[in-house]
Scaffold this active site. Structure first.
Site, PDB file in Angstrom:
ATOM      1  N   CYS A  33       0.843  -1.200   0.000  1.00  0.00           N
ATOM      2  CA  CYS A  33       0.000   0.000   0.000  1.00  0.00           C
ATOM      3  C   CYS A  33       0.877   1.249   0.000  1.00  0.00           C
ATOM      4  O   CYS A  33       0.576   2.223  -0.701  1.00  0.00           O
ATOM      5  CB  CYS A  33      -0.938   0.010   1.196  1.00  0.00           C
ATOM      6  SG  CYS A  33      -2.386  -1.051   1.018  1.00  0.00           S
ATOM      7  N   ASP A  76      10.192  -6.329  -8.771  1.00  0.00           N
ATOM      8  CA  ASP A  76      10.504  -6.986  -7.505  1.00  0.00           C
ATOM      9  C   ASP A  76      11.913  -6.561  -7.073  1.00  0.00           C
ATOM     10  O   ASP A  76      12.848  -6.574  -7.870  1.00  0.00           O
ATOM     11  CB  ASP A  76      10.424  -8.511  -7.668  1.00  0.00           C
ATOM     12  CG  ASP A  76      10.422  -9.235  -6.335  1.00  0.00           C
ATOM     13  OD1 ASP A  76       9.410  -9.889  -6.022  1.00  0.00           O
ATOM     14  OD2 ASP A  76      11.431  -9.137  -5.596  1.00  0.00           O
ATOM     15  N   HIS A  78      -6.384  -2.597  -1.103  1.00  0.00           N
ATOM     16  CA  HIS A  78      -5.750  -3.618  -0.270  1.00  0.00           C
ATOM     17  C   HIS A  78      -6.657  -4.829  -0.094  1.00  0.00           C
ATOM     18  O   HIS A  78      -7.734  -4.721   0.482  1.00  0.00           O
ATOM     19  CB  HIS A  78      -5.391  -3.038   1.104  1.00  0.00           C
ATOM     20  CG  HIS A  78      -4.750  -4.045   2.007  1.00  0.00           C
ATOM     21  ND1 HIS A  78      -3.392  -4.239   2.056  1.00  0.00           N
ATOM     22  CD2 HIS A  78      -5.289  -4.951   2.867  1.00  0.00           C
ATOM     23  CE1 HIS A  78      -3.117  -5.196   2.918  1.00  0.00           C
ATOM     24  NE2 HIS A  78      -4.254  -5.651   3.423  1.00  0.00           N
ATOM     25  N   ASN A 100       1.796 -16.411  -4.541  1.00  0.00           N
ATOM     26  CA  ASN A 100       2.109 -17.147  -3.320  1.00  0.00           C
ATOM     27  C   ASN A 100       1.012 -16.824  -2.319  1.00  0.00           C
ATOM     28  O   ASN A 100       0.823 -15.658  -1.955  1.00  0.00           O
ATOM     29  CB  ASN A 100       3.471 -16.724  -2.773  1.00  0.00           C
ATOM     30  CG  ASN A 100       4.604 -17.114  -3.697  1.00  0.00           C
ATOM     31  OD1 ASN A 100       4.535 -18.139  -4.382  1.00  0.00           O
ATOM     32  ND2 ASN A 100       5.646 -16.309  -3.736  1.00  0.00           N
ATOM     33  N   HIS A 131      -0.507  -8.434   0.818  1.00  0.00           N
ATOM     34  CA  HIS A 131      -1.292  -7.608  -0.101  1.00  0.00           C
ATOM     35  C   HIS A 131      -1.214  -8.392  -1.411  1.00  0.00           C
ATOM     36  O   HIS A 131      -0.120  -8.562  -1.971  1.00  0.00           O
ATOM     37  CB  HIS A 131      -0.662  -6.211  -0.225  1.00  0.00           C
ATOM     38  CG  HIS A 131      -1.367  -5.265  -1.152  1.00  0.00           C
ATOM     39  ND1 HIS A 131      -1.692  -3.966  -0.785  1.00  0.00           N
ATOM     40  CD2 HIS A 131      -1.779  -5.406  -2.437  1.00  0.00           C
ATOM     41  CE1 HIS A 131      -2.288  -3.360  -1.798  1.00  0.00           C
ATOM     42  NE2 HIS A 131      -2.347  -4.209  -2.828  1.00  0.00           N
ATOM     43  N   HIS A 185      -0.701 -10.096  -4.744  1.00  0.00           N
ATOM     44  CA  HIS A 185       0.127  -9.659  -5.867  1.00  0.00           C
ATOM     45  C   HIS A 185       0.420 -10.814  -6.803  1.00  0.00           C
ATOM     46  O   HIS A 185       0.578 -11.961  -6.363  1.00  0.00           O
ATOM     47  CB  HIS A 185       1.446  -9.039  -5.372  1.00  0.00           C
ATOM     48  CG  HIS A 185       2.199  -9.875  -4.391  1.00  0.00           C
ATOM     49  ND1 HIS A 185       1.851  -9.960  -3.056  1.00  0.00           N
ATOM     50  CD2 HIS A 185       3.276 -10.684  -4.535  1.00  0.00           C
ATOM     51  CE1 HIS A 185       2.690 -10.757  -2.427  1.00  0.00           C
ATOM     52  NE2 HIS A 185       3.565 -11.231  -3.309  1.00  0.00           N
TER      53      HIS A 185
HETATM   54  P1  AMP Z   1       5.609 -13.177  -1.708  1.00  0.00           P
HETATM   55  O1  AMP Z   1       4.796 -12.479  -0.637  1.00  0.00           O
HETATM   56  O2  AMP Z   1       6.247 -14.447  -1.240  1.00  0.00           O
HETATM   57  O3  AMP Z   1       4.810 -13.429  -2.954  1.00  0.00           O
HETATM   58  O4  AMP Z   1       6.815 -12.258  -2.104  1.00  0.00           O
HETATM   59  C1  AMP Z   1       6.864 -10.879  -1.899  1.00  0.00           C
HETATM   60  C2  AMP Z   1       7.846 -10.310  -2.885  1.00  0.00           C
HETATM   61  O5  AMP Z   1       7.958  -8.921  -2.625  1.00  0.00           O
HETATM   62  C3  AMP Z   1       9.264 -10.891  -2.822  1.00  0.00           C
HETATM   63  O6  AMP Z   1       9.608 -11.433  -4.092  1.00  0.00           O
HETATM   64  C4  AMP Z   1      10.141  -9.686  -2.459  1.00  0.00           C
HETATM   65  O7  AMP Z   1      11.384  -9.699  -3.112  1.00  0.00           O
HETATM   66  C5  AMP Z   1       9.270  -8.526  -2.896  1.00  0.00           C
HETATM   67  N1  AMP Z   1       9.517  -7.283  -2.169  1.00  0.00           N
HETATM   68  C6  AMP Z   1       9.644  -7.116  -0.832  1.00  0.00           C
HETATM   69  N2  AMP Z   1       9.833  -5.811  -0.523  1.00  0.00           N
HETATM   70  C7  AMP Z   1       9.822  -5.144  -1.713  1.00  0.00           C
HETATM   71  C8  AMP Z   1       9.974  -3.782  -2.081  1.00  0.00           C
HETATM   72  N3  AMP Z   1      10.161  -2.808  -1.155  1.00  0.00           N
HETATM   73  N4  AMP Z   1       9.929  -3.443  -3.394  1.00  0.00           N
HETATM   74  C9  AMP Z   1       9.745  -4.397  -4.326  1.00  0.00           C
HETATM   75  N5  AMP Z   1       9.571  -5.714  -4.040  1.00  0.00           N
HETATM   76  C10 AMP Z   1       9.621  -6.082  -2.763  1.00  0.00           C
HETATM   77 ZN    ZN Z   2      -1.837  -3.287   1.130  1.00  0.00          ZN
END
Ligand code: AMP
Ligand code: ZN
Length: 114
Positions: A9, A32, A48, A89, A100, A102
């Site tokens: 968010c 990412d 959200h 995931n 959140h 994605h």
């Molecule tokens: P997941 O919740 O397992 O699907 O993965 C969350 C993803 O968010 C991971 O691949 C992280 O590398 C990515 N991530 C975490 N923090 C950030 C950020 N500040 N900017 C971009 N990607 C992020």
């Molecule tokens: Zn959110």
């Protein structure tokens, strides 16, 4: 976790930096931070919702748009012909870290199932 504390968010509201790949009124996409492939983009609804169990809170057009944007990004970043994975995931065993919803759009190399 509510919208105030949610990392994605904050990224959507541009309170935190990200490398923006796409944005409109309803959908936002950014690289990412720990890309595991030459193309690794996250596509999120601005609204959200934590996970698939809450997807009913999204208007249907937004849910559809998430997938359309994934395809548009694949085209824009040149992986449409080679192919790409769209991954959600969901929950602990899947390794969900950010609650959140994605879509991971991953491509540019040969991918397997985990
Ligand atoms: P997941 O919740 O397992 O699907 O993965 C969350 C993803 O968010 C991971 O691949 C992280 O590398 C990515 N991530 C975490 N923090 C950030 C950020 N500040 N900017 C971009 N990607 C992020
Ligand atoms: Zn959110």
């Amino acid at each position: 976790m509510d919208e105030k504390d949610c990392l994605f968010c904050k990224i959507v509201r541009k309170e935190m930096d990200s490398n923006v790949v796409y944005e409109d009124d309803e959908v936002f996409a950014f690289e990412d931070i720990n890309g595991r492939a030459p193309v690794h983009v996250l596509v999120v609804p601005r609204q959200h919702v934590a996970n698939l169990e809450e997807i009913g809170a999204l208007p249907d057009r937004v849910t559809k748009r998430l997938f359309e944007v994934a395809s548009e990004i694949a085209r824009k970043l040149g992986v449409l012909d080679g192919g790409y994975a769209v991954r959600i995931n969901n929950g602990k065993d899947a390794g969900q870290e950010i609650f959140h919803l994605h879509l991971h759009v991953i491509g540019g190399k040969r991918l397997g199932m985990p």
